[in-house]
Design an enzyme around this catalytic site. Structure first.
Site, PDB file in Angstrom:
ATOM      1  N   ALA A  34       0.913  -1.072   0.191  1.00 60.42           N
ATOM      2  CA  ALA A  34       0.120   0.066  -0.108  1.00 60.42           C
ATOM      3  C   ALA A  34       0.783   1.225   0.100  1.00 60.42           C
ATOM      4  O   ALA A  34       0.386   2.115   0.741  1.00 60.42           O
ATOM      5  CB  ALA A  34      -0.984   0.044   1.242  1.00 60.42           C
ATOM      6  N   CYS A  35       1.877   1.310  -0.819  1.00 59.63           N
ATOM      7  CA  CYS A  35       2.602   2.430  -0.951  1.00 59.63           C
ATOM      8  C   CYS A  35       2.895   2.776  -2.261  1.00 59.63           C
ATOM      9  O   CYS A  35       2.593   2.369  -3.169  1.00 59.63           O
ATOM     10  CB  CYS A  35       4.233   1.920  -0.640  1.00 59.63           C
ATOM     11  SG  CYS A  35       5.558   2.720  -0.782  1.00 59.63           S
ATOM     12  N   GLY A  36       3.200   4.259  -2.354  1.00 56.25           N
ATOM     13  CA  GLY A  36       3.491   4.907  -3.434  1.00 56.25           C
ATOM     14  C   GLY A  36       4.191   4.064  -4.515  1.00 56.25           C
ATOM     15  O   GLY A  36       4.156   4.339  -5.796  1.00 56.25           O
ATOM     16  N   THR A  38       4.614   0.830  -4.787  1.00 53.31           N
ATOM     17  CA  THR A  38       4.144  -0.495  -5.008  1.00 53.31           C
ATOM     18  C   THR A  38       3.887  -0.728  -6.568  1.00 53.31           C
ATOM     19  O   THR A  38       4.346  -2.170  -6.692  1.00 53.31           O
ATOM     20  CB  THR A  38       2.742  -0.666  -4.297  1.00 53.31           C
ATOM     21  OG1 THR A  38       3.096  -0.467  -2.891  1.00 53.31           O
ATOM     22  CG2 THR A  38       2.089  -2.155  -4.731  1.00 53.31           C
TER      23      THR A  38
END
Length: 179
Positions: A34-36, A38
């Site tokens: 759930a990371c930028g 990803t």
């Protein structure tokens, strides 16, 4: 101790000796779903597809230490990666990469290649973001964020560290040189 002396735990709870990867080029990545960053899973899978038969192995070690961006169980993370990015490289057990409970492998990797700064188009953003969280972040070898990559050559030498902002084309270039 060297790279091949360490163990990691796979997503099913089995101990995996890194001796399994002798004579391979290994890219070790701490990931988050759930990371930028990803979307880098897509680029990692392309690297795996293009170079696995030539000896590249990717070790995906999910980590929830950066903004809680790796929620869920190992199984849920694996399902997410398979469904959204069709990843076929191994996903390991979610683990810490910094601090009191960090994987010993990460203690070793960080001792071999420290933080040299963010590069690329998102470098200014990451300097500001991480700087707000950890003002002295430049002074330690700690992992700064998700999708930090360590590249290990066929002899077990840690030859490069790529921060999450690094251009994946640069990562690929070094991989190709080592294969």
């Amino acid at each position: 101790m060297g790279f091949y002396d360490y163990y990691v735990t796979d997503a099913k709870g089995n101990q995996v000796s890194l001796k399994k990867y002798e004579n391979k080029v290994v890219l070790v990545v701490n990931t988050a779903t759930a990371c930028g960053f990803t979307p880098q899973y897509e680029e990692l899978e392309k690297l795996h597809e293009n170079y696995n038969e030539q000896g590249l192995e990717i070790l995906d070690i999910p980590c929830n230490q950066f903004g809680g961006q790796a929620p869920g169980s190992d199984e849920e993370i694996h399902e997410f990666c398979s469904l959204h990015f069709n990843t076929r490289f191994p996903h390991m057990h979610k683990s810490d990469v910094n601090g009191e409970n960090e994987l010993p492998l990460y203690t070793f990797l960080k001792s071999e290649k420290g933080f040299e700064g963010f590069t690329g188009e998102k470098a200014d953003f990451m300097n500001a973001h991480v700087g707000n969280l950890v003002p002295n972040f430049r002074e330690t070898s700690d992992i700064k964020w998700n999708f930090t990559k360590f590249l290990v050559d066929r002899k077990g030498n840690v030859v490069a560290r790529f921060e999450p902002t690094a251009d994946m084309a640069d990562v690929e270039k070094v991989i190709k040189e080592l294969l």
